[in-house]
Design an enzyme around this catalytic site. Sequence first.
Site, PDB file in Angstrom:
ATOM      1  N   ARG A   1      12.232  -1.551 -14.032  1.00  0.00           N
ATOM      2  CA  ARG A   1      11.385  -1.573 -14.739  1.00  0.00           C
ATOM      3  C   ARG A   1      10.283  -2.644 -14.319  1.00  0.00           C
ATOM      4  O   ARG A   1       8.999  -2.397 -14.669  1.00  0.00           O
ATOM      5  CB  ARG A   1      11.752  -1.871 -16.286  1.00  0.00           C
ATOM      6  CG  ARG A   1      12.604  -0.699 -16.650  1.00  0.00           C
ATOM      7  CD  ARG A   1      13.057  -1.457 -18.072  1.00  0.00           C
ATOM      8  NE  ARG A   1      12.047  -1.249 -19.077  1.00  0.00           N
ATOM      9  CZ  ARG A   1      11.755  -0.387 -19.632  1.00  0.00           C
ATOM     10  NH1 ARG A   1      12.274   0.821 -19.720  1.00  0.00           N
ATOM     11  NH2 ARG A   1      10.774  -0.370 -21.028  1.00  0.00           N
TER      12      ARG A   1
ATOM     13  N   TRP B   1       8.303  -9.392 -17.979  1.00  0.00           N
ATOM     14  CA  TRP B   1       7.217  -8.928 -17.132  1.00  0.00           C
ATOM     15  C   TRP B   1       6.094  -9.902 -17.701  1.00  0.00           C
ATOM     16  O   TRP B   1       5.432  -9.202 -18.880  1.00  0.00           O
ATOM     17  CB  TRP B   1       6.864  -7.411 -17.036  1.00  0.00           C
ATOM     18  CG  TRP B   1       5.718  -7.132 -16.043  1.00  0.00           C
ATOM     19  CD1 TRP B   1       5.970  -6.914 -14.728  1.00  0.00           C
ATOM     20  CD2 TRP B   1       4.457  -6.827 -16.438  1.00  0.00           C
ATOM     21  NE1 TRP B   1       4.885  -6.665 -14.181  1.00  0.00           N
ATOM     22  CE2 TRP B   1       3.769  -6.382 -15.152  1.00  0.00           C
ATOM     23  CE3 TRP B   1       3.720  -7.005 -17.372  1.00  0.00           C
ATOM     24  CZ2 TRP B   1       2.460  -6.100 -15.105  1.00  0.00           C
ATOM     25  CZ3 TRP B   1       2.324  -6.730 -17.314  1.00  0.00           C
ATOM     26  CH2 TRP B   1       1.743  -6.228 -16.053  1.00  0.00           C
TER      27      TRP B   1
ATOM     28  N   ASN C   1      10.106  -6.859 -26.008  1.00  0.00           N
ATOM     29  CA  ASN C   1       9.310  -6.003 -24.898  1.00  0.00           C
ATOM     30  C   ASN C   1       8.009  -5.553 -26.117  1.00  0.00           C
ATOM     31  O   ASN C   1       8.263  -4.717 -26.846  1.00  0.00           O
ATOM     32  CB  ASN C   1      10.212  -4.872 -24.481  1.00  0.00           C
ATOM     33  CG  ASN C   1       9.197  -3.729 -23.795  1.00  0.00           C
ATOM     34  OD1 ASN C   1       8.127  -4.269 -22.991  1.00  0.00           O
ATOM     35  ND2 ASN C   1       9.525  -2.654 -23.558  1.00  0.00           N
TER      36      ASN C   1
ATOM     37  N   LYS D   1       0.516   4.534  -2.464  1.00  0.00           N
ATOM     38  CA  LYS D   1       2.050   4.039  -2.153  1.00  0.00           C
ATOM     39  C   LYS D   1       1.774   2.916  -1.101  1.00  0.00           C
ATOM     40  O   LYS D   1       2.687   2.067  -1.336  1.00  0.00           O
ATOM     41  CB  LYS D   1       2.763   5.200  -1.014  1.00  0.00           C
ATOM     42  CG  LYS D   1       3.208   6.358  -2.076  1.00  0.00           C
ATOM     43  CD  LYS D   1       4.444   6.327  -2.992  1.00  0.00           C
ATOM     44  CE  LYS D   1       4.034   5.475  -4.293  1.00  0.00           C
ATOM     45  NZ  LYS D   1       3.725   6.355  -5.111  1.00  0.00           N
TER      46      LYS D   1
ATOM     47  N   GLU E   1       1.013  -0.311  -2.960  1.00  0.00           N
ATOM     48  CA  GLU E   1       1.825  -0.801  -4.030  1.00  0.00           C
ATOM     49  C   GLU E   1       3.232  -1.575  -3.153  1.00  0.00           C
ATOM     50  O   GLU E   1       3.482  -2.663  -3.654  1.00  0.00           O
ATOM     51  CB  GLU E   1       2.643   0.449  -4.532  1.00  0.00           C
ATOM     52  CG  GLU E   1       2.002   1.122  -5.487  1.00  0.00           C
ATOM     53  CD  GLU E   1       2.655   2.226  -6.288  1.00  0.00           C
ATOM     54  OE1 GLU E   1       3.311   3.267  -5.741  1.00  0.00           O
ATOM     55  OE2 GLU E   1       3.461   1.767  -7.615  1.00  0.00           O
TER      56      GLU E   1
ATOM     57  N   HIS F   1     -20.950   8.280   2.725  1.00  0.00           N
ATOM     58  CA  HIS F   1     -21.792   7.788   1.597  1.00  0.00           C
ATOM     59  C   HIS F   1     -21.294   6.294   1.336  1.00  0.00           C
ATOM     60  O   HIS F   1     -21.629   5.859   0.424  1.00  0.00           O
ATOM     61  CB  HIS F   1     -21.766   8.576   0.267  1.00  0.00           C
ATOM     62  CG  HIS F   1     -21.985  10.242   0.663  1.00  0.00           C
ATOM     63  ND1 HIS F   1     -23.251  10.419   0.733  1.00  0.00           N
ATOM     64  CD2 HIS F   1     -21.216  11.224   0.801  1.00  0.00           C
ATOM     65  CE1 HIS F   1     -23.454  11.757   0.977  1.00  0.00           C
ATOM     66  NE2 HIS F   1     -22.228  12.169   1.284  1.00  0.00           N
TER      67      HIS F   1
ATOM     68  N   LYS G   1       7.952  -0.390 -13.609  1.00  0.00           N
ATOM     69  CA  LYS G   1       7.958   0.914 -13.448  1.00  0.00           C
ATOM     70  C   LYS G   1       7.565   1.671 -14.727  1.00  0.00           C
ATOM     71  O   LYS G   1       6.932   2.777 -14.437  1.00  0.00           O
ATOM     72  CB  LYS G   1       9.719   1.132 -13.377  1.00  0.00           C
ATOM     73  CG  LYS G   1       9.886   2.744 -13.090  1.00  0.00           C
ATOM     74  CD  LYS G   1       9.679   3.185 -11.973  1.00  0.00           C
ATOM     75  CE  LYS G   1       9.958   4.514 -11.657  1.00  0.00           C
ATOM     76  NZ  LYS G   1       9.366   5.119 -10.585  1.00  0.00           N
TER      77      LYS G   1
END
Length: 616
Positions: free
Chosen positions: A27, A75, A101, A492, A495, A511, A611
């Site tokens: 997570r 976190w 949490n 991806k 990250e 542009h 996550k």
Amino acid sequence: MCGVVGYTGIKQASAWLLDGLQTLEYRGYDSAGIQVVSPSGNLHGVKCAGRVTTLRERASVANLNGTCGIGHTRWATHGAPTDRNAHPHLDCSGRIAVVHNGIIENFQELRRELMIAGHEFRSETDSEVIAHLVEEAWAGPARGDVARAVRNATDRLEGSWALAVVCADLPGTLVCTRNGSPLVVASTDDGAYAASDIMPLASVTSHVLQLQDRDVATLSPDGSIEICDRDGRPVAHPPSIDIDWDASAARLGGYSDFMAKEISEQPEAIERLLAGRLGKHGIELDELSLTREELSAIDRVVIIACGTSYHVGLTAKVAIERWARVPVQVEYASEFNYNEDVLVTEHTMCVVITQSGETADTLTAARRMRGMGCNVFAITNVLGSTAARESDGTLYIQAGPEVAVASTKAYTAQMVAAFLLALRLALAKGLMSPAEVEKHFHGLELLPGLMREVLSRRWQDKQAARLFRGKVSSLFLGRNVSSATAYEGALKLKEISYLHAEAHPAGEMKHGPIALLEPGFPVVAVVPADHVRDKTVSNIMECIARGATVVGVATDGDEQVAKLCQEVLWVPACPDPLLVPAIAVIHLQLLARYVARDRGFDVDKPRNLAKSVTVE
Ligand code: M6R
């Protein structure tokens, strides 16, 4: 984001709490801790910044004897990831411990009030106020009743929470509650368990209960669970959710990392999703809570999602607009929530796409759409998740647990789910005959085989990854449906490799982004054989003219692209170019993984990421 675990029963608590936290690592977190109640009625705990492995080392030399306890992976939101800010948090007496949490929005005012009343705070977190509020209630009318103390405390809170609370005065009693943040509980022969999601529970049970917001559960060592509402009135247990995968699905099973495992699982995930979906009269999508007439009247679709799921939405837009001729608006949930109300009619359909089903922004946006009277259809992976429970209809993608923070198999499975929806809409609207739908469905059925072919070409990605050595930035380009693939490829790479990458529709390059180009600058161009291929080839030439190093993602046999590009990630020819994103993205997933591993990073647990993003 933060993970919560709790246990009371006949086993030593610390072993399962540590295992549970390890399972919740996916997570995302930056510190961890556990607290157990000893048989003599004292709290003992360890906590630290860093990984669960460090916590384990500390736990192995601490006295953590006790059969009831709580644990947490944090976190950081309020306060740096330090030992002091790690959970569990204790009240002033050190006899009440809380893990949380979520976010307590009014914590500053509560903290001031509690400090004036003499409470001493040891951390900078918003969560610590909860321990002191429970202490206040315990000292007053709730003495002897942890559930009541927790109810009184949560009555003062604004924000979101999933809580597990233990009190040294009542060893063996574990109290849990939630509001907005996920929490499941389970009763077994060896005790009762609580966790943020089903992953840690899969090894001990195959049935869990998802607590309703504001309900308070009291878990006892004999495995019983009593649930009361916020006023203390007993309520019936919610329907139990069956865990339909075995615990080994969440283990590495010979792979070096979960990302590698999940990338490889994509063909089987699509096979599972498609099984039984083609009926006599076209696509079977009973999960839609709309009649054929209601479906045929849909004149607008609003897709809401975040991150990778948002990129699925961009692909879905092209498919729905092409096949069902319904205009589609794709919204970032986090932005949508602060925009003016969109014009919703009874013929507007809202599709929320969310792997976890718990993304706070997506849930808020879906509630807003429902509040406006819109039918909400969820595409999600997690059984019994909040998005599933709150939607009018839910299509489970059945991809199995996705543990790596970087979403891979959920991306392609959600995409195929959206393709099914597009075909169902086209059929209902009479824009496709059952025979035409069947033909498209057979195209979808080819995807697993094509995916396996791409997977067998992973050496190409490994080779291309070398071009990113020593680079700090890159550009991903694609046109039409491939622009979504480019966005996903760049996400991806960012990250897990921490290299800057940005994606643009190929035609937008002139542009502005073209100014980034210089000799050796890496560009990834998604250029499959479709109606916009030639235009993208021109963009590749523009890149090469400025010295860029181009990696192409192209269809087998495209010699022109082979000559232009330094490396080519080849995809087999696909009967319908609209389906190419589901196979082309696999190369970009593999490329990101190889670049990240080349740079020495843990691809499953990228820094700063969670996550399941359960706070707005
Ligand atoms: O669970 P969800 O699909 O709602 O999550 C949305 C995003 O947080 C998620 O896709 C995120 O972008 C992933 N880390 C991407 O790999």
